[in-house]
Structure formats: C-alpha cells, structure tokens
Write a protein that holds these residues in place. Structure first.
Motif, mmCIF file in Angstrom:
data_model
loop_
_atom_site.group_PDB
_atom_site.id
_atom_site.type_symbol
_atom_site.label_atom_id
_atom_site.label_comp_id
_atom_site.label_asym_id
_atom_site.label_seq_id
_atom_site.Cartn_x
_atom_site.Cartn_y
_atom_site.Cartn_z
ATOM 1 N N LEU A 114 -79.050 -7.154 -0.547
ATOM 2 C CA LEU A 114 -79.299 -5.876 -0.751
ATOM 3 C C LEU A 114 -80.699 -5.189 -0.584
ATOM 4 O O LEU A 114 -80.893 -4.322 0.209
ATOM 5 N N VAL A 115 -81.397 -6.102 -1.046
ATOM 6 C CA VAL A 115 -83.038 -5.828 -0.868
ATOM 7 C C VAL A 115 -83.413 -5.962 0.666
ATOM 8 O O VAL A 115 -84.149 -4.955 1.175
ATOM 9 N N LEU A 116 -82.813 -7.095 1.414
ATOM 10 C CA LEU A 116 -83.310 -6.950 2.676
ATOM 11 C C LEU A 116 -82.736 -5.813 3.391
ATOM 12 O O LEU A 116 -83.285 -5.420 4.409
ATOM 13 N N ILE A 117 -81.533 -5.298 3.082
ATOM 14 C CA ILE A 117 -80.951 -4.228 3.955
ATOM 15 C C ILE A 117 -81.962 -3.058 3.696
ATOM 16 O O ILE A 117 -82.395 -2.253 4.560
ATOM 17 N N ALA A 118 -82.481 -2.798 2.382
ATOM 18 C CA ALA A 118 -83.269 -1.796 2.183
ATOM 19 C C ALA A 118 -84.559 -1.867 3.035
ATOM 20 O O ALA A 118 -85.368 -0.998 3.425
ATOM 21 N N VAL A 119 -85.165 -3.153 2.993
ATOM 22 C CA VAL A 119 -86.323 -3.351 3.605
ATOM 23 C C VAL A 119 -86.308 -3.105 5.085
ATOM 24 O O VAL A 119 -87.153 -2.420 5.727
ATOM 25 N N THR A 120 -85.620 -3.748 5.590
ATOM 26 C CA THR A 120 -85.296 -3.694 7.218
ATOM 27 C C THR A 120 -84.852 -2.202 7.383
ATOM 28 O O THR A 120 -85.255 -1.717 8.650
ATOM 29 N N SER A 121 -84.192 -1.391 6.836
ATOM 30 C CA SER A 121 -83.846 -0.054 6.965
ATOM 31 C C SER A 121 -85.205 0.737 6.889
ATOM 32 O O SER A 121 -85.628 1.632 7.793
#
Length: 56
Positions: free
Chosen positions: A7-14
């Motif tokens: 979830l954190v990586l989704i937020a960061v990549t977005s």
C-alpha cells in the motif's frame, strides 16, 4: 507487513509517477491480495500438516 508495504509503495509510485507504463498499482495490489490469501491460509491452519495441527 507485506500488505502495508504494498500500500505504501502504491502511494509512493502514484505520487512520484514512477514508471506508469508498468502499472505499478496493479502489480502491487496483486502482491497485497496474495499476501492476504497466504495469511488467511496460515491463520486457518490450512498450510500445516494434520498431525502438527492437532498437537498444538
């Protein structure tokens, strides 16, 4: 932990718009769903042998 990391990586990549052509949200969400499935099987003791599950 894997689900939270995804979830954190989704937020960061977005937020950073990293490699949008690879669709990182799709792949990371798939990882999170697999992690949830494995956690479900472990918690339900589906992945433990029958003789070990009865001894606990």
């Amino acid at each position: 932990m894997v689900i939270l990391a995804a979830l954190v990586l989704i937020a960061v990549t977005s937020w950073l718009r990293l490699v949008p052509e690879w669709h990182p949200a799709l792949w990371l969400e798939s990882v999170a769903v697999w992690a949830f499935g494995v956690a479900w099987l472990v918690k339900g003791r589906t992945l433990t042998p029958k003789d070990r599950a009865s001894a606990s």
